[in-house]
Design a protein around this motif. Structure first.
Motif, PDB file in Angstrom:
ATOM      1  N   GLU A  60       0.966  -1.186  -0.009  1.00 16.19           N
ATOM      2  CA  GLU A  60       0.099   0.075  -0.009  1.00 16.19           C
ATOM      3  C   GLU A  60       0.845   1.238   0.066  1.00 16.19           C
ATOM      4  O   GLU A  60       1.623   1.227   0.987  1.00 16.19           O
ATOM      5  CB  GLU A  60      -0.711  -0.079   1.104  1.00 16.19           C
ATOM      6  N   ARG A  61       0.708   2.310  -1.031  1.00 12.02           N
ATOM      7  CA  ARG A  61       1.499   3.145  -1.143  1.00 12.02           C
ATOM      8  C   ARG A  61       0.436   4.378  -1.851  1.00 12.02           C
ATOM      9  O   ARG A  61      -0.296   3.764  -2.543  1.00 12.02           O
ATOM     10  CB  ARG A  61       2.755   3.186  -2.071  1.00 12.02           C
ATOM     11  N   PRO A  62       1.296   5.630  -1.587  1.00  8.09           N
ATOM     12  CA  PRO A  62       0.198   6.744  -2.243  1.00  8.09           C
ATOM     13  C   PRO A  62       0.308   6.268  -3.923  1.00  8.09           C
ATOM     14  O   PRO A  62       1.369   5.790  -4.544  1.00  8.09           O
ATOM     15  CB  PRO A  62       0.814   8.149  -2.127  1.00  8.09           C
ATOM     16  N   PHE A  63      -0.794   6.874  -4.446  1.00 10.74           N
ATOM     17  CA  PHE A  63      -0.895   6.242  -5.817  1.00 10.74           C
ATOM     18  C   PHE A  63       0.010   7.455  -6.728  1.00 10.74           C
ATOM     19  O   PHE A  63      -0.025   8.641  -6.476  1.00 10.74           O
ATOM     20  CB  PHE A  63      -2.316   6.549  -6.459  1.00 10.74           C
ATOM     21  N   ARG A  64       0.692   7.028  -7.599  1.00  8.60           N
ATOM     22  CA  ARG A  64       1.064   7.820  -8.531  1.00  8.60           C
ATOM     23  C   ARG A  64       1.229   7.147  -9.831  1.00  8.60           C
ATOM     24  O   ARG A  64       1.189   6.043 -10.237  1.00  8.60           O
ATOM     25  CB  ARG A  64       2.666   8.206  -8.262  1.00  8.60           C
ATOM     26  N   ASP A  65       1.190   8.146 -11.146  1.00 14.20           N
ATOM     27  CA  ASP A  65       0.932   7.601 -12.570  1.00 14.20           C
ATOM     28  C   ASP A  65       2.064   6.219 -12.702  1.00 14.20           C
ATOM     29  O   ASP A  65       3.080   6.699 -12.186  1.00 14.20           O
ATOM     30  CB  ASP A  65       1.095   8.676 -13.673  1.00 14.20           C
ATOM     31  N   GLY A  66       1.532   5.501 -13.463  1.00  7.12           N
ATOM     32  CA  GLY A  66       2.561   4.588 -13.930  1.00  7.12           C
ATOM     33  C   GLY A  66       1.941   3.191 -14.473  1.00  7.12           C
ATOM     34  O   GLY A  66       1.069   3.161 -14.643  1.00  7.12           O
ATOM     35  N   ILE A  67       2.908   2.090 -14.619  1.00 10.34           N
ATOM     36  CA  ILE A  67       2.319   0.828 -14.964  1.00 10.34           C
ATOM     37  C   ILE A  67       1.826   0.128 -13.871  1.00 10.34           C
ATOM     38  O   ILE A  67       2.554  -0.170 -12.892  1.00 10.34           O
ATOM     39  CB  ILE A  67       3.313   0.038 -15.793  1.00 10.34           C
ATOM     40  N   HIS A  68       0.411  -0.259 -13.869  1.00  8.15           N
ATOM     41  CA  HIS A  68      -0.145  -0.820 -12.908  1.00  8.15           C
ATOM     42  C   HIS A  68      -1.018  -2.168 -13.182  1.00  8.15           C
ATOM     43  O   HIS A  68      -1.386  -1.993 -14.517  1.00  8.15           O
ATOM     44  CB  HIS A  68      -1.095  -0.159 -12.021  1.00  8.15           C
ATOM     45  N   VAL A  69      -1.129  -3.012 -12.335  1.00  7.06           N
ATOM     46  CA  VAL A  69      -2.196  -4.187 -12.669  1.00  7.06           C
ATOM     47  C   VAL A  69      -3.384  -3.737 -11.947  1.00  7.06           C
ATOM     48  O   VAL A  69      -3.510  -3.250 -10.898  1.00  7.06           O
ATOM     49  CB  VAL A  69      -1.407  -5.469 -12.078  1.00  7.06           C
ATOM     50  N   VAL A  70      -4.263  -3.699 -12.744  1.00  9.59           N
ATOM     51  CA  VAL A  70      -5.919  -3.293 -12.128  1.00  9.59           C
ATOM     52  C   VAL A  70      -6.835  -4.299 -12.396  1.00  9.59           C
ATOM     53  O   VAL A  70      -6.794  -5.088 -13.498  1.00  9.59           O
ATOM     54  CB  VAL A  70      -6.081  -1.891 -12.663  1.00  9.59           C
ATOM     55  N   ARG A  71      -7.778  -4.207 -11.670  1.00  7.98           N
ATOM     56  CA  ARG A  71      -8.998  -5.041 -11.761  1.00  7.98           C
ATOM     57  C   ARG A  71     -10.259  -4.071 -11.996  1.00  7.98           C
ATOM     58  O   ARG A  71     -10.628  -3.300 -11.439  1.00  7.98           O
ATOM     59  CB  ARG A  71      -9.206  -6.091 -10.506  1.00  7.98           C
ATOM     60  N   LEU A  72     -10.766  -4.301 -13.180  1.00 10.19           N
ATOM     61  CA  LEU A  72     -11.948  -3.659 -13.670  1.00 10.19           C
ATOM     62  C   LEU A  72     -13.154  -4.614 -13.755  1.00 10.19           C
ATOM     63  O   LEU A  72     -13.178  -5.367 -14.621  1.00 10.19           O
ATOM     64  CB  LEU A  72     -11.693  -2.891 -14.906  1.00 10.19           C
ATOM     65  N   GLY A  73     -14.124  -4.607 -12.751  1.00 14.69           N
ATOM     66  CA  GLY A  73     -15.087  -5.792 -12.614  1.00 14.69           C
ATOM     67  C   GLY A  73     -14.226  -7.059 -12.432  1.00 14.69           C
ATOM     68  O   GLY A  73     -13.771  -7.193 -11.291  1.00 14.69           O
ATOM     69  N   GLU A  74     -14.526  -8.137 -13.292  1.00  9.22           N
ATOM     70  CA  GLU A  74     -13.678  -9.253 -12.998  1.00  9.22           C
ATOM     71  C   GLU A  74     -12.496  -9.460 -13.881  1.00  9.22           C
ATOM     72  O   GLU A  74     -11.825 -10.465 -14.024  1.00  9.22           O
ATOM     73  CB  GLU A  74     -14.858 -10.426 -13.275  1.00  9.22           C
ATOM     74  N   SER A  75     -12.254  -8.433 -14.734  1.00 11.00           N
ATOM     75  CA  SER A  75     -11.201  -8.374 -15.532  1.00 11.00           C
ATOM     76  C   SER A  75     -10.022  -7.999 -15.069  1.00 11.00           C
ATOM     77  O   SER A  75      -9.791  -6.793 -14.187  1.00 11.00           O
ATOM     78  CB  SER A  75     -11.548  -7.699 -17.147  1.00 11.00           C
TER      79      SER A  75
END
Length: 221
Positions: free
Chosen positions: A160-175
């Protein structure tokens, strides 16, 4: 014969039952809070059906009880970022049996570790990753080319870190997706692809879960 509390497997089901008992909340009432039939949570706790709570249901229950959502997730679901220690000089980072789509979005089939990478503690410290919650997953698709190619494995920092722009793995719905994530203002984020054939996607901050930041990649030449 009804099962006793000691018969209920440890994990999300036992934790949910304990929280309900502490609060004096009925399982039927909690089920109705979720918009489910009154026996929904009773079936979940006593019979393991459904096998796990849906993300939205976990979030609602976590808010009701005032606890972290992760307390209501099964151990397998919490495998993101579980970095087990190996020895004084090395750390084993689990390779998870899932892929993050670099295309339209992939549905993860499972989240169990099937192998591990071994990283030097010194190397991790040099890159600001000492003690980080790390896991490795596979890139699927071509939307992040040439930065990330189909089949590359990426190291994801789930600390857990403060958000900053960059390459991330994200979950949108179940994707599950790997994208460049940028703040767009007004409570929105832009999910950007490196491959210009894929247009940006604008999403509300509340609709996307940022799993972790991509900090390293490996792949065949």
């Amino acid at each position: 014969m009804a099962k006793s509390d000691t018969d209920i497997p440890a994990g999300a089901r036992r934790r949910l039952l304990a929280l309900a008992q502490e609060r004096g909340a009925s399982l039927a009432g909690l089920s109705e809070l979720l918009g489910r039939n009154p026996s929904y949570l009773q079936q979940f706790i006593r019979k393991g059906s459904p096998r796990k709570l849906e993300e939205g249901d976990r979030r609602t229950l976590a808010r009701f009880f005032g606890v972290d959502e992760g307390e209501l997730a099964e151990a397998r679901e919490k495998s993101y970022g579980a970095t087990p220690p190996l020895g004084a000089g090395w750390v084993e980072v689990p390779r998870l049996d899932i892929g993050a789509s670099a295309g339209p979005g992939a549905l993860p089939a499972g989240e169990g570790a099937f192998d591990a990478f071994r990283f030097s503690r010194r190397w991790l410290a040099e890159h600001g990753l000492e003690g980080a919650r790390l896991s490795a997953i596979t890139v699927e698709g071509d939307s992040m080319e040439p930065l990330l190619n189909d089949g590359d494995e990426i190291l994801v920092d789930c600390t857990e870190r403060p958000f900053r722009d960059g390459i991330h793995v994200v979950r949108l719905g179940e994707s599950l997706m790997v994208k460049r994530v940028a703040s767009a203002g007004g409570g929105r984020l832009s999910l950007l692809s490196q491959n210009l054939a894929y247009p940006p996607v604008s999403v509300d901050v509340a609709d996307v879960d940022i799993i972790g930041r991509v900090v390293w990649k490996g792949g065949r030449i």
